[in-house]
Design a protein around this motif. Structure first.
Motif, PDB file in Angstrom:
ATOM      1  N   PHE A   3      33.177 -72.552 -80.010  1.00 33.66           N
ATOM      2  CA  PHE A   3      32.904 -73.722 -80.856  1.00 33.66           C
ATOM      3  C   PHE A   3      33.984 -74.790 -80.637  1.00 33.66           C
ATOM      4  N   ASN A   4      35.212 -74.341 -80.428  1.00 37.27           N
ATOM      5  CA  ASN A   4      36.312 -75.272 -80.206  1.00 37.27           C
ATOM      6  C   ASN A   4      36.113 -76.092 -78.931  1.00 37.27           C
ATOM      7  N   GLU A   5      35.452 -75.500 -77.922  1.00 33.91           N
ATOM      8  CA  GLU A   5      35.208 -76.254 -76.694  1.00 33.91           C
ATOM      9  C   GLU A   5      34.256 -77.417 -76.941  1.00 33.91           C
ATOM     10  N   ALA A   6      33.325 -77.249 -77.875  1.00 28.58           N
ATOM     11  CA  ALA A   6      32.437 -78.366 -78.220  1.00 28.58           C
ATOM     12  C   ALA A   6      33.244 -79.498 -78.844  1.00 28.58           C
ATOM     13  N   ARG A   7      34.140 -79.142 -79.762  1.00 26.49           N
ATOM     14  CA  ARG A   7      34.982 -80.181 -80.368  1.00 26.49           C
ATOM     15  C   ARG A   7      35.863 -80.862 -79.328  1.00 26.49           C
ATOM     16  N   GLN A   8      36.483 -80.045 -78.465  1.00 31.17           N
ATOM     17  CA  GLN A   8      37.333 -80.621 -77.432  1.00 31.17           C
ATOM     18  C   GLN A   8      36.548 -81.535 -76.497  1.00 31.17           C
ATOM     19  N   THR A   9      35.319 -81.150 -76.188  1.00 34.94           N
ATOM     20  CA  THR A   9      34.473 -81.982 -75.330  1.00 34.94           C
ATOM     21  C   THR A   9      34.307 -83.368 -75.939  1.00 34.94           C
ATOM     22  N   ARG A  10      33.987 -83.398 -77.221  1.00 34.33           N
ATOM     23  CA  ARG A  10      33.802 -84.689 -77.900  1.00 34.33           C
ATOM     24  C   ARG A  10      35.119 -85.475 -77.970  1.00 34.33           C
ATOM     25  N   LEU A  11      36.179 -84.805 -78.399  1.00 32.34           N
ATOM     26  CA  LEU A  11      37.439 -85.503 -78.617  1.00 32.34           C
ATOM     27  C   LEU A  11      38.000 -86.090 -77.325  1.00 32.34           C
TER      28      LEU A  11
END
Length: 486
Positions: free
Chosen positions: A321-329
């Motif tokens: 899930f953190n990779e999704a956030r990192q992708t956006r950020l």
């Protein structure tokens, strides 16, 4: 009797119409989704082997970790405060020891720990490139995960003949492909576009074609990636793959950081796929000119992009899930806000990840007749209130700790936070013993507060000689040719 019934759940399907059931029921039989619909009164009293009350729960497809390496997972934490150059040295030494079968005990403990963490974090499928994948297959298979895996191939890095490496890859495919009820699939894994000769690429293409398997590689990871392609008499890295017959829908290319618009166009035209791993590069940015994967261009061209944890032990996080956030950020940081929607990110975690591995007919969405790979999150807490924009809550708020039930192939691997296929305490003990043995053998000092590497002389003596020297000299020669237009 029904195998599994889940009722009164918020269901996010990621099917073609992105159906969401506010209070829905899923029936699972023989490893597949039998029924998905709004909950009916009789569902609450239906008998099944597993009856799961979905009140306050969110059901979504299992997460797809589209690019990973597992064998060093037991060493999580020891690399955290190294410099990038120190990491490269230690990584090279470790890979060579693994290749010489000197660290089988560490690899087995690492794969077990990784599998446990994947289940706990809602990852149901992993695509991994490892040095000794034959050690990992029984673990991943018996623990219940879905996996695509194969041995790392590189004739410019390994001090091993081309014929021996290809024989090993062929034997791996013949032994492990479509095992464990089809959950384990073999892949061909040429390491990257910097460490293979043209001859090896041609033989990899022949192997992949003969066995009809996914080709998993690192592509355009570094600014010098295209240099070796030119040394291989290719126009550039993608042109070389096209020349040898590997630029097609079986290609999964990790990272793609230095790609330009023409690279994106060629990848999309060939129906090849990308695995994006933002955290490892956000953590280990090589230099101030480090380029970032061109996500806006990939979305504009409708490229297939999955998300991966890569070497999760290098950035100390198993949470996809953190990779999704990192992708956006990171995309918003590079190119301003609103580069990708929340729904796109959830799709990348699930269906698009499955598409990147060519298994979207089996998994990645919750639909009748598909494999029953799904996770249940506990959303009955303040973090998920109010329930507005569920895709945003999944991509921005959810973490692996919210996962309480994991189902793969219709089998319940974890329920109410209790992992059922693994003895966790036994794994912890095995990992501790493996790390202790590793420190004794290598001279690493590992404590609660950090780690110290072995001395410089020891590192130099442990470094492989022929492989890296061959790569450096080859790239240097091509750089001179480029400079003088030879």
């Amino acid at each position: 009797m029904i195998d599994v019934i889940i009722y009164d759940a918020l269901i996010v399907t990621i099917d073609e119409k992105y159906r969401i059931y506010k209070s829905g029921t899923i029936v699972i039989n023989d490893g597949r989704v039998d029924t998905i619909r709004s909950t009916e009164p009789d569902d609450r009293t239906t008998e099944a082997e597993w009856v799961i009350d979905g009140t306050g729960k969110l059901v979504m497809p299992g997460l797809i970790n589209a690019h990973a390496h597992l064998e060093s997972s037991a060493l999580r934490g020891i690399y955290s405060d190294l410099s990038y150059s120190e990491l490269l040295v230690e990584m090279t030494i470790l890979c060579q020891k693994l290749a010489k079968n000197e660290l089988d005990y560490l690899a087995e403990a690492g794969v077990k720990l990784a599998a446990l963490n994947f289940i706990r974090n809602g990852i149901t499928t992993v695509c991994t490139m490892d040095i000794r994948p034959e050690l990992g297959v029984p673990i991943l298979g018996e623990f219940g995960l879905r996996a695509l895996t194969g041995p790392l191939i590189s004739d410019l890095f390994w001090d091993e003949s081309i014929s021996r490496q290809l024989s090993r890859a062929e034997a791996f495919i013949e032994t492990y492909h479509e095992t464990y009820n089809g959950r384990i699939q073999a892949t061909v894994c040429p390491h990257d576009d910097m460490t293979l000769t043209r001859e090896m690429w041609e033989l990899v293409a022949e192997t992949a074609q003969n066995h009809d398997v996914v080709v998993h590689t690192h592509l355009l990871e570094d600014s010098i990636s295209n240099l070796n392609a030119r040394a291989n008499k290719g126009e550039d890295s993608i042109g070389l793959l096209d020349d040898v017959g590997l630029l097609n829908d079986q290609l999964l290319a990790a990272h793609f950081r230095t790609a330009d618009e023409d690279d994106v166009r060629r990848i999309v035209d060939a129906d090849a796929s990308i695995a994006h791993c933002p955290s490892v590069f956000a953590y280990w940015s090589p230099d101030t000119t480090c380029e970032w994967m061109p996500l806006p261009t990939l979305r504009e061209y409708d490229a297939t992009v999955g998300l991966g944890l890569d070497d999760h032990y290098y950035h100390d996080n198993n949470d996809l899930f953190n990779e999704a956030r990192q992708t956006r950020l990171m995309a918003n940081h590079e190119w301003t806000a609103n580069q990708i929607t929340s729904r796109e990110l959830v799709r990348m975690l699930t269906l698009e990840g499955a598409q990147s591995l060519s298994i979207e007919d089996q998994t990645g969405s919750i639909e009748p007749n598909k494999k029953a790979d799904m996770v249940i999150l506990d959303i009955d807490n303040p973090n998920f209130r109010p329930l507005n924009n569920i895709y945003s809550l999944i991509s921005n708020t959810a973490t692996g700790r919210d996962v309480e039930t994991v189902i793969v192939d219709g089998t319940v691997l974890m329920h109410d936070n209790e992992v059922r296929t693994i003895d966790e305490e036994e794994i912890f003990h095995e990992v501790d013993e493996a790390v202790e043995r590793y420190t004794e053998e290598t001279g690493w000092e590992i404590t609660l507060t950090g780690s110290n590497r072995p001395g410089t002389l020891s590192n130099v003596l442990d470094l492989p000689k022929r492989g890296p020297a061959h790569i450096v000299s080859r790239l240097a020669y091509q750089s001179i040719k480029d400079h003088f237009s030879l």
